[in-house]
Design an enzyme around this catalytic site. Structure first.
Site, PDB file in Angstrom:
ATOM      1  N   CYS A 193       0.852  -1.181   0.000  1.00 28.60           N
ATOM      2  CA  CYS A 193       0.000   0.000   0.000  1.00 28.60           C
ATOM      3  C   CYS A 193       0.892   1.237   0.000  1.00 28.60           C
ATOM      4  CB  CYS A 193      -0.864   0.048   1.251  1.00 28.60           C
ATOM      5  SG  CYS A 193      -1.932  -1.358   1.424  1.00 28.60           S
ATOM      6  N   ARG A 221       2.723   0.456  -6.128  1.00 28.85           N
ATOM      7  CA  ARG A 221       2.847  -0.366  -4.914  1.00 28.85           C
ATOM      8  C   ARG A 221       1.564  -1.132  -4.616  1.00 28.85           C
ATOM      9  NH1 ARG A 221       7.243   1.831  -1.395  1.00 28.85           N
ATOM     10  NH2 ARG A 221       6.507   0.280   0.050  1.00 28.85           N
ATOM     11  N   TRP A 242      -3.427  -2.320  -1.524  1.00 26.62           N
ATOM     12  CA  TRP A 242      -3.291  -3.698  -2.007  1.00 26.62           C
ATOM     13  C   TRP A 242      -3.868  -4.540  -0.877  1.00 26.62           C
ATOM     14  CZ3 TRP A 242      -0.699  -8.183  -0.448  1.00 26.62           C
ATOM     15  CH2 TRP A 242      -0.580  -9.182  -1.429  1.00 26.62           C
ATOM     16  N   ASN A 253      -0.518   0.781   6.147  1.00 22.79           N
ATOM     17  CA  ASN A 253       0.129  -0.262   5.361  1.00 22.79           C
ATOM     18  C   ASN A 253       0.589  -1.326   6.339  1.00 22.79           C
ATOM     19  OD1 ASN A 253       1.588  -1.795   3.573  1.00 22.79           O
ATOM     20  ND2 ASN A 253       3.318  -0.366   3.438  1.00 22.79           N
ATOM     21  N   GLY A 254       0.239  -2.586   6.096  1.00 23.57           N
ATOM     22  CA  GLY A 254       0.666  -3.662   6.981  1.00 23.57           C
ATOM     23  C   GLY A 254      -0.508  -4.537   7.374  1.00 23.57           C
ATOM     24  N   GLU A 266      13.463 -17.184 -13.860  1.00 22.12           N
ATOM     25  CA  GLU A 266      13.140 -15.759 -13.874  1.00 22.12           C
ATOM     26  C   GLU A 266      12.371 -15.396 -15.154  1.00 22.12           C
ATOM     27  OE1 GLU A 266      13.054 -13.485 -11.800  1.00 22.12           O
ATOM     28  OE2 GLU A 266      13.010 -11.640 -12.966  1.00 22.12           O
ATOM     29  N   LYS A 284       8.711 -13.702 -15.121  1.00 24.59           N
ATOM     30  CA  LYS A 284       8.438 -12.428 -15.800  1.00 24.59           C
ATOM     31  C   LYS A 284       7.240 -12.565 -16.718  1.00 24.59           C
ATOM     32  CE  LYS A 284      10.183 -10.359 -14.168  1.00 24.59           C
ATOM     33  NZ  LYS A 284      10.879  -9.956 -13.020  1.00 24.59           N
ATOM     34  N   HIS A 288      11.682 -35.591 -16.836  1.00 24.60           N
ATOM     35  CA  HIS A 288      11.123 -36.142 -15.594  1.00 24.60           C
ATOM     36  C   HIS A 288       9.724 -35.597 -15.313  1.00 24.60           C
ATOM     37  CE1 HIS A 288      14.885 -38.107 -14.648  1.00 24.60           C
ATOM     38  NE2 HIS A 288      15.512 -36.968 -14.933  1.00 24.60           N
TER      39      HIS A 288
HETATM   40  N1  HGA Z   1      -4.303  -4.714   5.899  1.00 24.53           N
HETATM   41  C1  HGA Z   1      -4.692  -3.527   5.201  1.00 24.53           C
HETATM   42  C2  HGA Z   1      -3.515  -2.901   4.484  1.00 24.53           C
HETATM   43  C3  HGA Z   1      -2.997  -3.824   3.424  1.00 24.53           C
HETATM   44  C4  HGA Z   1      -1.557  -3.611   3.050  1.00 24.53           C
HETATM   45  O1  HGA Z   1      -0.757  -3.054   3.758  1.00 24.53           O
HETATM   46  N2  HGA Z   1      -1.145  -4.080   1.878  1.00 24.53           N
HETATM   47  O2  HGA Z   1       0.182  -3.929   1.540  1.00 24.53           O
HETATM   48  C5  HGA Z   1      -5.830  -3.773   4.255  1.00 24.53           C
HETATM   49  O3  HGA Z   1      -6.102  -4.906   3.866  1.00 24.53           O
HETATM   50  O4  HGA Z   1      -6.489  -2.808   3.887  1.00 24.53           O
END
Ligand code: HGA
Length: 616
Positions: free
Chosen positions: A2, A27, A76, A100-101, A489, A493, A512
């Site tokens: 995020c 992000r 995200w 974020n988190g 890789e 990609k 295999h």
């Molecule tokens: N947990 C929060 C923030 C998500 C997050 O940090 N994503 O990188 C949410 O789900 O909104």
């Protein structure tokens, strides 16, 4: 993942927040929102949308929010689907919060807050933070200390920015295992400020246009910013001093500069980026010094590499390079697995973590684990001052410049360059690498940028190859030795940005299992560089042909044998085996790019992905 931005000053906040969010969109991009304290009374104003920043902009065009202070977020999702109600900011009482988190104890906090009368509107873990802060503000109106007390109840990881209608020019920020920094503006400090102002952001690229002067928050820090002032406190609310830093990356480095996509621009930046990696390392005629790096090589019995995704592939190549040139045993671990398997780590181990952003939560956690168990620690990352650099005893920077595209390209090839440099450095110190061989490798490295320029000139031809196989739904990538991780890789990609199912395998493994997939609709990309194992690769090509598979061969310039076996041929200059992975990666990046672009996918922001994976 995020993205977070906050602004307080004299200018209208929303355009600045939207500009910053645009730069952070790579992000995370499933929803976005802003919160602006009202200038006329009433609650903090919110605008939130599912989808990309463009949707938020359209909605703010229709219903503008006025005010000189605000916070913004691009999401995200981890907890709760991408939707408007789950989009940040989340509001409770006078408070609005972006985060974020992951709040690991969100369920119990939610239950407790609901029992105390809080009403929740979203499925997110984040909303508990807003309610906790609002609740703490009922005990004492000091906004910063209320967030200190709220943060003390959280478990997990967070970067938070919060506004409060009662103190409409103030933003409070908190950092714990997720990146966050302050940007200092104002006349003479900021790039474009005529009046006092300050910023908070999860990533410096969000504010670089306005200021280059930043204050990195440490884990556990909280901060309060107003237009004229900033202060930082520790997790107990006690003042702490954090140094200012000037960021040297130019805002232009984070722009597309005429390229259709960031990914294409970053692919083309590789010659310069690799030169920068070498400049930063201190490359001599037959040695690599790494000024400032002090490793007791004789005491290092083993290297344990920890990484995820693309960096993991760089680590696999690094293993062969270091074992080959320095004869130090190396193990490579997927960072997210490492600490959960009760790993054996000794004080004679060197744990080497690799991460482009230096913010990858899994890699940071794995390195901490290794450090706690007594290993020396070293990090390779691209972003100066990243969290990983504060965990590791020592850091080597790749100096690739900002990488915006979610699919990593220049970060990977500069990591590979760093692996060669490190292997030379170690090999010279263990005595296994002669000066003569080191000189040949150093000379080979110096030639790489020119070779890459030539490979980039073949982009149009590679687009034709992609067009020929445009209908493919699956694709196999095969490689041997140092080019086996290049195959991994290449497959990563392709699947990341084109959504074509792709698998990478060691060529010898094909018979295999994977060969069962081969038919006339299946392109098989074969890394067929000359060198040990070349004859066996030719046999693998015959096996694919015998089953009607379509072969795209990446071979050595001057190879006149392979043309008869391949449907499409991409030729790569003849360089030392140790350097082949770097060159072989370039056509695979271009192939993935053209497949995706021809298909019309969102190349820079592929679905479900995000840059810099700051959650475990
Ligand atoms: N947990 C929060 C923030 C998500 C997050 O940090 N994503 O990188 C949410 O789900 O909104």
């Amino acid at each position: 993942m995020c993205g977070i931005i906050g602004y307080t000053g004299a200018r209208s906040a929303v355009p600045l927040l939207l500009g910053g969010l645009r730069r952070l969109e790579y992000r995370g991009y499933d929803s976005a929102g802003v919160a602006v304290p009202s200038t006329t009374g009433g609650p903090v104003q919110l605008s939130r949308c599912q989808g990309k920043i463009a949707a938020l902009e359209a909605s703010l065009d229709k219903a503008p929010l006025a005010g000189p202070c605000g916070i913004g977020h691009t999401r995200w999702a981890t907890h709760g689907k991408p939707s408007e109600v789950n989009a940040h900011p989340h509001r409770a009482g006078d408070v609005a919060v972006v985060h974020n988190g992951i709040i690991e104890n969100h369920a119990e906090l939610r239950a407790r807050l609901q029992a105390a009368g809080s009403h929740f509107t979203s499925e997110t873990d984040t909303e508990v933070i807003a309610h906790l802060v609002a609740h703490e503000l009922t005990k004492d109106s000091d906004f910063l200390q209320a967030v200190v007390r709220a943060a003390a109840q959280l478990e997990g990881a967070w970067a938070i920015a919060a506004v409060n209608q009662k103190q409409p020019d103030t933003i409070v920020a908190a950092r714990h295992s997720a990146p966050l920094l302050l940007g200092l503006g104002g006349p003479g400090v900021g790039e474009d400020s005529t009046a006092a102002e300050n910023f908070v952001a999860s990533d410096v690229s969000a504010i670089l246009q306005h200021t280059r002067v930043v204050v990195d928050l440490e884990d556990g820090d909280l901060a309060r910013i107003t237009p004229n002032h900033y202060e930082v406190v520790d997790a107990h609310g006690k003042p702490v001093q954090r140094p200012r830093r000037r960021v040297e990356w130019s805002p232009a480095a984070a722009e597309k500069q005429g390229f259709r996509h960031y990914m294409l621009k970053e692919i083309h930046e590789q010659p310069r980026a690799i030169r920068e990696t070498m400049l930063g390392a201190g490359v001599g005629a037959d040695d690599v010094r790494f000024d400032g790096l002090s490793l007791d090589v004789s005491a290092c019995a083993r290297i344990v590499m920890l990484a995820c995704g693309t960096s993991f592939h760089a680590a696999l190549i690094g293993r062969s390079l270091i074992e080959g040139l320095a004869r130090i045993p190396v193990e490579v671990d997927i960072a997210s697995e490492f600490r959960y398997r009760d790993p054996i780590v000794r004080t004679t181990d060197l744990a080497l973590a690799i991460s482009q952003s230096g913010e990858t939560a899994d890699t940071i956690a794995a390195l901490k684990e290794a450090k706690q168990r007594g290993a020396q620690t070293l990090a390779i990352c691209n972003v100066l001052g990243a969290s990983l650099s504060r965990v590791a005893d020592q850091v080597l920077y790749t100096h690739a410049g900002p990488e915006i595209s979610v699919a990593s390209t220049k970060a990977f090839t500069t990591q590979l360059t760093m692996m060669v440099l490190l292997a030379i450095h170690l090999g010279r110190r263990t005595g296994h690498l002669t000066a003569e061989r080191a000189k040949a490798l150093v000379d080979g490295l110096q030639d790489l940028p020119a070779h890459i320029d030539n490979l980039l000139a073949a982009s149009a031809a590679i687009r034709i190859v992609a067009r020929r196989h445009q209908g493919a739904r699956d694709c196999l990538f095969l490689g041997r030795g140092l080019c086996y991780p290049v195959a991994l890789e290449g497959a990563l990609k392709l699947k990341e940005i084109s959504y074509i199912h792709a698998e990478g395998h060691a060529s010898g493994e094909m018979k295999h299992g994977p060969i069962a997939l081969v038919d006339g609709n299946m392109p098989v990309v074969v890394l067929a560089q000359r060198g040990p194992g070349y004859g066996k690769v030719l046999s693998n090509l015959e096996e694919v042909r015998a089953r009607g598979g379509k072969i795209i061969a990446v071979a050595t310039l001057g190879d006149h044998t392979i043309g008869d076996l391949a449907d499409d041929l991409i030729l790569v200059p003849d360089v030392a085996g140790e350097l082949q992975p770097i060159l072989a990666s370039i056509p695979l990046q271009l192939l993935a790019y053209h497949f995706a672009d021809l298909k019309g996918t969102d190349v820079d922001q592929p679905r479900n992905l995000a840059k810099s994976v700051t959650v475990e």
